[in-house]
Every structure is written in structure tokens, then in C-alpha cells.
Design a protein around this motif. Sequence first.
Motif, PDB file in Angstrom:
ATOM      1  N   HIS A 148       0.826  -1.214   0.000  1.00 29.48           N
ATOM      2  CA  HIS A 148       0.000   0.000   0.000  1.00 29.48           C
ATOM      3  C   HIS A 148       0.857   1.259   0.000  1.00 29.48           C
ATOM      4  O   HIS A 148       0.326   2.364   0.133  1.00 29.48           O
ATOM      5  N   VAL A 149       2.151   1.095  -0.146  1.00 28.35           N
ATOM      6  CA  VAL A 149       3.093   2.224  -0.175  1.00 28.35           C
ATOM      7  C   VAL A 149       3.795   2.215  -1.519  1.00 28.35           C
ATOM      8  O   VAL A 149       4.400   1.209  -1.908  1.00 28.35           O
ATOM      9  N   HIS A 150       3.718   3.341  -2.244  1.00 27.28           N
ATOM     10  CA  HIS A 150       4.212   3.396  -3.613  1.00 27.28           C
ATOM     11  C   HIS A 150       5.230   4.527  -3.766  1.00 27.28           C
ATOM     12  O   HIS A 150       4.919   5.683  -3.454  1.00 27.28           O
ATOM     13  N   VAL A 151       6.415   4.186  -4.226  1.00 23.91           N
ATOM     14  CA  VAL A 151       7.449   5.172  -4.535  1.00 23.91           C
ATOM     15  C   VAL A 151       7.482   5.352  -6.047  1.00 23.91           C
ATOM     16  O   VAL A 151       7.807   4.411  -6.783  1.00 23.91           O
ATOM     17  N   VAL A 152       7.118   6.534  -6.505  1.00 28.81           N
ATOM     18  CA  VAL A 152       7.149   6.858  -7.929  1.00 28.81           C
ATOM     19  C   VAL A 152       8.428   7.641  -8.194  1.00 28.81           C
ATOM     20  O   VAL A 152       8.595   8.759  -7.695  1.00 28.81           O
ATOM     21  N   THR A 153       9.339   7.064  -8.932  1.00 28.90           N
ATOM     22  CA  THR A 153      10.607   7.756  -9.193  1.00 28.90           C
ATOM     23  C   THR A 153      10.436   8.732 -10.350  1.00 28.90           C
ATOM     24  O   THR A 153       9.821   8.415 -11.370  1.00 28.90           O
ATOM     25  N   VAL A 154      10.984   9.931 -10.173  1.00 29.40           N
ATOM     26  CA  VAL A 154      10.932  10.957 -11.221  1.00 29.40           C
ATOM     27  C   VAL A 154      11.978  10.621 -12.273  1.00 29.40           C
ATOM     28  O   VAL A 154      13.157  10.438 -11.946  1.00 29.40           O
ATOM     29  N   PRO A 155      11.577  10.514 -13.531  1.00 32.34           N
ATOM     30  CA  PRO A 155      12.548  10.129 -14.572  1.00 32.34           C
ATOM     31  C   PRO A 155      13.681  11.137 -14.689  1.00 32.34           C
ATOM     32  O   PRO A 155      13.521  12.331 -14.379  1.00 32.34           O
ATOM     33  N   GLN A 156      14.802  10.675 -15.128  1.00 24.03           N
ATOM     34  CA  GLN A 156      15.926  11.557 -15.407  1.00 24.03           C
ATOM     35  C   GLN A 156      15.635  12.370 -16.673  1.00 24.03           C
ATOM     36  O   GLN A 156      14.790  11.993 -17.487  1.00 24.03           O
ATOM     37  N   PRO A 157      16.317  13.509 -16.868  1.00 21.57           N
ATOM     38  CA  PRO A 157      16.125  14.301 -18.085  1.00 21.57           C
ATOM     39  C   PRO A 157      16.325  13.453 -19.336  1.00 21.57           C
ATOM     40  O   PRO A 157      17.182  12.576 -19.378  1.00 21.57           O
ATOM     41  N   GLY A 158      15.501  13.722 -20.328  1.00 18.63           N
ATOM     42  CA  GLY A 158      15.574  12.957 -21.566  1.00 18.63           C
ATOM     43  C   GLY A 158      14.526  11.872 -21.679  1.00 18.63           C
ATOM     44  O   GLY A 158      14.380  11.262 -22.745  1.00 18.63           O
ATOM     45  N   ALA A 159      13.787  11.636 -20.600  1.00 23.35           N
ATOM     46  CA  ALA A 159      12.721  10.637 -20.656  1.00 23.35           C
ATOM     47  C   ALA A 159      11.586  11.142 -21.549  1.00 23.35           C
ATOM     48  O   ALA A 159      11.421  12.347 -21.741  1.00 23.35           O
ATOM     49  N   PRO A 160      10.787  10.244 -22.110  1.00 23.98           N
ATOM     50  CA  PRO A 160       9.664  10.653 -22.963  1.00 23.98           C
ATOM     51  C   PRO A 160       8.705  11.570 -22.214  1.00 23.98           C
ATOM     52  O   PRO A 160       8.511  11.432 -20.995  1.00 23.98           O
ATOM     53  N   HIS A 161       8.112  12.520 -22.938  1.00 27.28           N
ATOM     54  CA  HIS A 161       7.147  13.428 -22.329  1.00 27.28           C
ATOM     55  C   HIS A 161       5.994  12.643 -21.702  1.00 27.28           C
ATOM     56  O   HIS A 161       5.461  11.712 -22.304  1.00 27.28           O
ATOM     57  N   GLY A 162       5.616  13.023 -20.511  1.00 30.95           N
ATOM     58  CA  GLY A 162       4.498  12.390 -19.837  1.00 30.95           C
ATOM     59  C   GLY A 162       4.843  11.136 -19.057  1.00 30.95           C
ATOM     60  O   GLY A 162       3.953  10.502 -18.490  1.00 30.95           O
ATOM     61  N   GLU A 163       6.133  10.785 -18.986  1.00 35.59           N
ATOM     62  CA  GLU A 163       6.500   9.543 -18.306  1.00 35.59           C
ATOM     63  C   GLU A 163       6.178   9.606 -16.814  1.00 35.59           C
ATOM     64  O   GLU A 163       5.702   8.624 -16.233  1.00 35.59           O
ATOM     65  N   LEU A 164       6.425  10.756 -16.180  1.00 38.57           N
ATOM     66  CA  LEU A 164       6.094  10.874 -14.754  1.00 38.57           C
ATOM     67  C   LEU A 164       4.597  10.691 -14.546  1.00 38.57           C
ATOM     68  O   LEU A 164       4.180   9.999 -13.612  1.00 38.57           O
TER      69      LEU A 164
END
Length: 362
Positions: free
Chosen positions: A177-193
Motif C-alpha cells: 500500500h506504499v508506492h514510490v514513484v521515481t521521477v525520470p531523469q532528463p531525456g525521458a519521454p514526455h508524460g512519463e512521470l
Amino acid sequence: MADVVYLHVGSPKTGTTYIQDRLALNRSQLARHDVRYPIGARGDMFHAALDLVERPWGGMLAEAKGEWDALVKRTRRAHGSVVISHEILAGATSEQVERAVTSLAPAEIHVVLTSRDVARQVPAEWQERLKHQGRMTYRKFVRRVQKPRTQLGRSFWQVQGVTEVLGRWSRQLPPDHVHVVTVPQPGAPHGELWRRFCRAVDIDPAWAPLDGVRRNPSIGAAESSMLRQLNSRLRHTDLEDGDYRALVRHLIVHETLAAEPVQQRLTLPPDLYDWADEVFDSWREWIEGSGVDVVGDVEDLRPVRPAPGEVWHDPDRARPRAVADSALDALVAVIVEAARREDPDDQLTARVGKVARRLRER
């Protein structure tokens, strides 16, 4: 009462403004799929979060009284799943976390933390403090962040430390029930976060087709230097907090300085990447050992070192010409805003004139 409540608790400067804007823009579409984002009349959840964490926040705490309970009532009237989101929730104490979780019972509670590597978070957090009238030099700020027992160090890690934040927010919850969403590094496709966030809160991205337009963008090293010096001058005035928010934070920083391409990107000092790697190692060890759900790649939390020979721009020693240019841009914005006002004798203009007189008297 909602069946499931997803508490997105931050951290600050991890794309939270964009996520909240997209949720708000697509509220009606999401509701068709039994997903609610109950922002209420204020249009966001800032006041509710402020009421829960009980921070002064420039005199705004008083007007937030009762907002958390109002949010809980809206959540109780909802059906399906509910998303609650604000980054200042990351700083909640253990007692405040217990209040939040208890008040939302008997819904199934999930906690979502968006997280970004510390090499990007340190300069971002310093800039954010500048936008709240901070005056500390960058080097001094970085030194204190490295000392968790200092007051500033505690406040930084309370909202930016993966282990610290989830140590409080996950205490009463099973790991899945605990979710860590990692922020993509620069250069990732638009909207990946956004796609990663949707997976964490069980939303099909197609249910929210309208793209977010609000951002909380960064400014460059020279602009940061100018803002810090401006704050030092303004401390000798009686400029009210509300006027600072309107004129400096929004008009000068967000609408003017941040609207231009960053010429000298603010980054972590080059000699601190070994320390940043140690922070990453501790986060990875905790995440893997705790069994919490990771959406994305934990390696996104590893700091990316600068390329060999890349020039580091020290905001404490920014080029005077670049600082002057940003100051002139700020001045132009303020003059245009003053000319736009219909009544030159309104209360704000009078207060600004009083501030100018105080500065001349120094």
C-alpha cells in the motif's frame, strides 16, 4: 465513503504541481471512471494540507482552519477511489500522519511518494526557499543540508528524505500500500512521470487526456543570486507576506524569470557527488528492504554526475552583468504591472511606495 484513498504526500519539487494540475483539469473525466479528486471551492488541497501539518506559512495557517476536516467530508461523500495530493504533506509528524489515516478510515489507504535524486533536489529546495524570502547563500545551505541535526538539515530531510518521509507515512500500512514513484531523469519521454503516477493510483492515463499547464519551474544561477540579494534588501522593509507572494514570487520569479530559458543551470557543487551517491545507496537499501512498491526505476534516484569538463556555475559568485540583467527584467515586470493598475493610489501602490522610502533611508 470512498473504497480506496490514495494520499500523494510529495515530495516538493518532484512534479507535484503538474500532477495536481492534470488531476484538476480532468476531474469530470476521471469521475466517470469512479476516480475523485475532491479539491473543493479553493481549487486545490493546499489549505487542507496546511491545516493538517500546522505550519505558519506566512500567516496563512489561520485561514486554513477546518480545511482538512472539510476535505475528509468530501472524501466520505465520494464513491470509488479518491486521490488527495499536496507536497507539504511530506512534512507531517507521526501524530499528524495518524490523524490523517484515522480520519479517512475505513477506506483502504495507500500512500504515494514521488521522489527525485538528491543532486536535483538540493538546488531545487534552495531556490524554493528563496521564493519564500530566504537569504542564505547556496554554499551555506548545502553545508547545513549535509548536517541532519541542524534545524535546516532536519527540515530538509523531513520532506526530501525517502526513508524519513515513508518512515512516518508507511508505519501503519502494509508494504504493497506504499508506492514510490521515481521521477525520470532528463531525456525521458514526455508524460512519463504522469504515466508512472497513474500506475501508482490505478488510473488509466487515457482517462485524463487534458495535459497539465501549470509548472513550478526553476531559475538559473544568476537569477537565484539576484533573488537572494533582493530578499536581503526587502528584509529592511515592512512588505507584507501577501504582497511578496504577488509581486516577487509570482510576478518576478514565476511569470518573468522562469519564463525565459535557463542560461546557467543551478546544480549540486561538483565535490558533493560522492555524498549524493551515499544518500542514494541508503535510499535504495531501505526501499529494497522494506518491500514497498516502486513505480519506475529505483536507479532514477541515482545522481547523474556532470560531464567531464562541464563548467559549474556558483550562484554565490554569479557574474555581475548576468545578475544585473535579471534585476532589470524584474524591474520591467514591476513597472508594467504598476502601469496596468487602474488606480495609482490603491493600497498596494501606497505600500510599495512606503517600502521604497524605507530603502532610501537605509
